[in-house]
Design an enzyme around this catalytic site. Structure first.
Site, PDB file in Angstrom:
ATOM      1  CE  LYS A   1       1.189 -17.669  -1.937  1.00 48.30           C
ATOM      2  NZ  LYS A   1       0.458 -19.255  -1.943  1.00 48.30           N
TER       3      LYS A   1
ATOM      4  CG  ASP B   1      -2.367 -20.827  -1.033  1.00 49.94           C
ATOM      5  OD1 ASP B   1      -2.825 -20.788  -0.007  1.00 49.94           O
ATOM      6  OD2 ASP B   1      -2.039 -21.668  -2.068  1.00 49.94           O
TER       7      ASP B   1
ATOM      8  CE1 TYR C   1      -2.803  -2.667   0.682  1.00 49.10           C
ATOM      9  CE2 TYR C   1      -4.698  -0.944   0.100  1.00 49.10           C
ATOM     10  CZ  TYR C   1      -4.773  -2.441   0.780  1.00 49.10           C
ATOM     11  OH  TYR C   1      -5.687  -2.588   0.243  1.00 49.10           O
TER      12      TYR C   1
HETATM   13  C1  IPM Z   1     -10.873  -1.229   2.449  1.00 52.34           C
HETATM   14  C2  IPM Z   1     -11.113  -0.998   0.878  1.00 52.34           C
HETATM   15  C3  IPM Z   1      -9.303   0.531   0.656  1.00 52.34           C
HETATM   16  C4  IPM Z   1      -7.943  -0.288   0.884  1.00 52.34           C
HETATM   17  C5  IPM Z   1      -9.333   1.041  -0.737  1.00 52.34           C
HETATM   18  C6  IPM Z   1     -10.810   1.542  -0.801  1.00 52.34           C
HETATM   19  C7  IPM Z   1      -8.380   1.447  -0.856  1.00 52.34           C
HETATM   20  O1  IPM Z   1     -10.898  -1.702   0.045  1.00 52.34           O
HETATM   21  O2  IPM Z   1     -11.270  -0.556   3.283  1.00 52.34           O
HETATM   22  O3  IPM Z   1     -10.895  -2.037   2.281  1.00 52.34           O
HETATM   23  O4  IPM Z   1      -7.677  -1.359  -0.477  1.00 52.34           O
HETATM   24  O5  IPM Z   1      -7.341  -0.587   1.861  1.00 52.34           O
END
Ligand code: IPM
Ligand code: MG
Length: 370
Positions: free
Chosen positions: A193, A225, A144
């Site tokens: 994983k 998985d 992320y």
């Molecule tokens: C969540 C959402 C977010 C994430 C997106 C909107 C960035 O899917 O809060 O689960 O991936 O964390």
């Protein structure tokens, strides 16, 4: 108790479910003698229309000056749907908040309400074993916030995203998970994983090290998985599931369908100081926005989580949860969870967003009955 809450309803059904959840919060103030100042702010498409940003500084300031954030949902629309930024509306607002406030721990409880067994996609014999788990998802690491890039080499286009964890990030979320399990069934399933990824090998090593501080808690490791399969096959085996940012994103959505509707689930994102954001993870449901048919339960249960985690108001949180259960037991169903009852002893009734809340409030205002 006197507290200030940043109320960020967002887009789509956000506004309508939030206004119902605030009615429930007001009932709690009346019944228990609390005073919550609610400061409303814009996020997502609603904010973009006004400020040209999905997460304007005005809103961040409001959040900074509050004791907790009550979040609705985001996802357009803005005046010009073709704006490239619109595509990133959710990411821009939610990820910005997570990064700004260093929310590293995300709690997503998944429980099947006994009153709603008939709308779960699972077979009755699977549900009867009991489905009550909580995902503890790490929220600031993984791919992320690692480097993202696209590039061209020898005329060929590439896209790459870096997965990265440091040991402190892993041990921090592991402690959160082990502590949470002590208030539950004392079992932690750590999902990774590790047969492929080095970030997962580190994850597994550090979680195992942290587990030594919690000899009373049972730890098991599971590959992602397999976990995806087990969530559908036999979810009763899970108590606390601790996992990485990306796997938590995917697995928690898979599990969210077990209760029958995303409109029934709440979540909390907390930082190391205990500051928290509370939201229904179900999205802005643009297709039904404005029709008054959305299910307010997820947003109402987000209020309960806020009272419990941010303000340590356990009795108040439990009162909301019991009132929601009582409303569901009485047969009230919004469209997403409505099925015609086959039994005359437990008839179901189709209600809208406001009527569902009326029913919850009727139990909340009658303490003797809940
Ligand atoms: C969540 C959402 C977010 C994430 C997106 C909107 C960035 O899917 O809060 O689960 O991936 O964390
Ligand atoms: Mg998600």
């Amino acid at each position: 108790m006197k507290k200030r809450i940043a109320v960020l309803p967002g887009d789509g059904i956000g506004e309508e479910v939030m206004s119902q959840a605030l009615r429930v919060l007001e009932a709690i103030e009346d019944r228990f003698g609390h005073e919550f100042e609610k400061v409303h702010g814009l996020v997502g498409g609603a904010a973009f229309d006004r400020y040209g940003s999905h997460m304007p500084n005005e809103t961040l300031d409001q959040a900074y000056n509050s004791d907790a954030i009550l979040f609705g949902s985001v996802g357009g629309p803005v005046a010009d749907m073709n704006l490239p930024k619109w595509k990133n509306c959710e990411a821009n607002s939610i990820l910005n908040l997570r990064k700004t406030f260093k929310f590293n721990a995300n709690f997503r409880p998944v429980k099947i309400f006994p009153e709603l067994q008939d709308i779960s996609p699972l077979k009755a014999e699977v549900i009867q074993k009991g489905v009550d788990m909580v995902f503890v998802r790490e929220l600031l690491g993984d791919c992320y916030f690692g480097e993202h890039k696209q590039f061209t080499e020898n005329g060929k286009r590439f896209g790459t995203d870096q997965i990265i964890y440091d040991e402190d990030q892993v041990s921090s979320i592991a402690h959160v998970a082990f502590k949470a399990s002590r208030n539950r069934r004392k079992k932690v399933t750590s999902v990774d994983k590790a047969n492929v990824l080095d970030s997962s090998k580190l994850w597994r090593t550090v979680v195992t090290e942290v587990s030594k501080d919690y000899p009373d808690v049972q730890l098991e490791h599971m590959l992602v998985d397999n976990c995806a399969m087990q969530i559908i096959r036999d979810p009763s085996q899970f108590d606390v599931v601790v996992t990485t940012n990306m796997f938590g994103d995917i697995l928690s959505d898979a599990a969210a369908v077990l209760p029958g509707s995303l409109g029934l689930l709440a979540s909390a994102s907390l930082n190391k100081d205990g500051f928290g954001l509370y939201e229904p993870p179900g999205g802005s449901a643009q297709d039904i926005a404005g029709t008054g048919t959305a299910n307010p339960v997820a947003q109402i249960l987000s209020v309960a989580m806020m009272l419990r985690y941010s303000f340590a108001l356990e009795e108040e949180a439990a009162a909301i949860e019991q009132a929601v259960s009582a409303a569901l037991s009485s047969g009230c169903r919004t469209r997403d969870i409505f099925t015609k009852s086959t039994s005359s002893e437990s008839p179901t009734k189709l209600v809208n967003c406001e009527e569902m809340t009326d029913e919850v409030l009727s139990y909340l205002k009658r303490p003797a009955l809940v």
